[in-house]
Design an enzyme around this catalytic site. Sequence first.
Site, PDB file in Angstrom:
ATOM      1  N   SER A  24       8.654  50.017  -4.576  1.00 37.58           N
ATOM      2  CA  SER A  24       9.625  49.173  -3.867  1.00 37.58           C
ATOM      3  C   SER A  24      10.615  49.993  -3.058  1.00 37.58           C
ATOM      4  O   SER A  24      11.539  49.438  -2.467  1.00 37.58           O
ATOM      5  CB  SER A  24      10.394  48.307  -4.875  1.00 37.58           C
ATOM      6  N   ASN A 111      15.787  47.558 -16.013  1.00 36.36           N
ATOM      7  CA  ASN A 111      15.994  46.109 -15.882  1.00 36.36           C
ATOM      8  C   ASN A 111      17.455  45.759 -15.659  1.00 36.36           C
ATOM      9  O   ASN A 111      17.795  45.007 -14.735  1.00 36.36           O
ATOM     10  CB  ASN A 111      15.457  45.391 -17.122  1.00 36.36           C
ATOM     11  N   THR A 156      27.959  11.723  22.391  1.00 38.71           N
ATOM     12  CA  THR A 156      27.037  11.229  21.374  1.00 38.71           C
ATOM     13  C   THR A 156      25.693  11.053  22.051  1.00 38.71           C
ATOM     14  O   THR A 156      25.629  10.590  23.207  1.00 38.71           O
ATOM     15  CB  THR A 156      27.494   9.883  20.767  1.00 38.71           C
ATOM     16  N   HIS A 157      24.630  11.478  21.382  1.00 40.22           N
ATOM     17  CA  HIS A 157      23.285  11.413  21.965  1.00 40.22           C
ATOM     18  C   HIS A 157      23.207  12.152  23.304  1.00 40.22           C
ATOM     19  O   HIS A 157      22.440  11.770  24.194  1.00 40.22           O
ATOM     20  CB  HIS A 157      22.839   9.952  22.148  1.00 40.22           C
ATOM     21  N   SER A 278      16.611  37.354  35.898  1.00 38.57           N
ATOM     22  CA  SER A 278      15.187  37.106  36.070  1.00 38.57           C
ATOM     23  C   SER A 278      14.640  38.070  37.113  1.00 38.57           C
ATOM     24  O   SER A 278      15.296  38.365  38.119  1.00 38.57           O
ATOM     25  CB  SER A 278      14.957  35.660  36.528  1.00 38.57           C
ATOM     26  N   LYS A 284      19.297  33.270  38.552  1.00 40.92           N
ATOM     27  CA  LYS A 284      19.367  32.893  37.140  1.00 40.92           C
ATOM     28  C   LYS A 284      20.388  33.723  36.372  1.00 40.92           C
ATOM     29  O   LYS A 284      20.512  34.931  36.544  1.00 40.92           O
ATOM     30  CB  LYS A 284      17.998  33.072  36.474  1.00 40.92           C
ATOM     31  N   ASN A 286      20.730  33.800  32.399  1.00 40.55           N
ATOM     32  CA  ASN A 286      20.162  33.253  31.175  1.00 40.55           C
ATOM     33  C   ASN A 286      21.058  33.549  29.965  1.00 40.55           C
ATOM     34  O   ASN A 286      21.408  34.709  29.722  1.00 40.55           O
ATOM     35  CB  ASN A 286      18.773  33.839  30.936  1.00 40.55           C
ATOM     36  N   GLU A 291      20.965  32.053  22.806  1.00 38.86           N
ATOM     37  CA  GLU A 291      19.638  31.594  22.389  1.00 38.86           C
ATOM     38  C   GLU A 291      19.147  32.382  21.176  1.00 38.86           C
ATOM     39  O   GLU A 291      18.508  31.822  20.283  1.00 38.86           O
ATOM     40  CB  GLU A 291      18.655  31.738  23.541  1.00 38.86           C
TER      41      GLU A 291
END
Length: 293
Positions: A24, A111, A156-157, A278, A284, A286, A291
């Site tokens: 490990s 342990n 909303t929505h 880009s 652009k 971005n 993100e």
Amino acid sequence: MSNKMWGGRFATGPDAIMEEINASIGFDQRLYRQDIAGSIAHATMLAETGILTQEDRDSIVAGLNEVLAEIEGGTFTFSRALEDIHMNVESKLREKIGDAAGRLHTARSRNDQVATDFKLYVRDTIDTLVTQVATLQLALVTRAEEEAETIMPGFTHLQSAQPVTFGHHLLAYVEMLGRDAGRLLDARKRLNESPLGSAALAGTPYPIDRHMTAEKLGFDRPTANSLDAVSDRDFILETLAAATICAVHLSRFAEEMVIWSSAQFGFVRLSDKFTTGSSIMPQKRNPDAAELV
């Protein structure tokens, strides 16, 4: 060749595939600070209870600090044959100070050692996360004060609904992050019990002082049950759950930054430091940082 740490009764060493799946060290080498801190506390307790001589304790502590310096200096070579961080550290310690290194493991098992290391690591991680959350909250509060009268639509929505202020909107995230910090601190409180002294699963006949090692490592108390102490990993799941909820809140905030920085909304403009361009569309900007969050 048998493993020197535990293979005394074995005639041969493990098969290569067994060594591969049993090691490990590629993962737990990150626990080196916690492992060494736990060993220093354990050696100090052994000396103060008369189980180790003070000379052995001083030699062990000095050697462990040398090992720590090597790891942090990038000159330490981790060995897969030694399986884990505990045996890597102890093997190097033996090279440095000789037989006294073997006495460090008195009244201790891997342990309770790994359980202690893991708790210390998660506790340190929680402390870092809580500090980072507080820093983000402060940044949001500061900006919210500046934007206390900046009117924007509430949605909303994804449809314009009622007017709010940008400051009010930012403070919603301060509340979410406050709950996130609270969950992390709750997890910290529950995990802050020391497994050291539980040994393999049933404790040790040596007259150790578990309260002493718990105090030296910043735990509130020793664990109450040795079987539970060496097998408990729910503190990890609880911390991951709290971190996941926080990540959802961060994702929600980041998604709003993505939407608000688009041409269709134009509410915010992210710094050039946190946007990309880009190769074919020079207009652009971005919002890659958001993100990725």
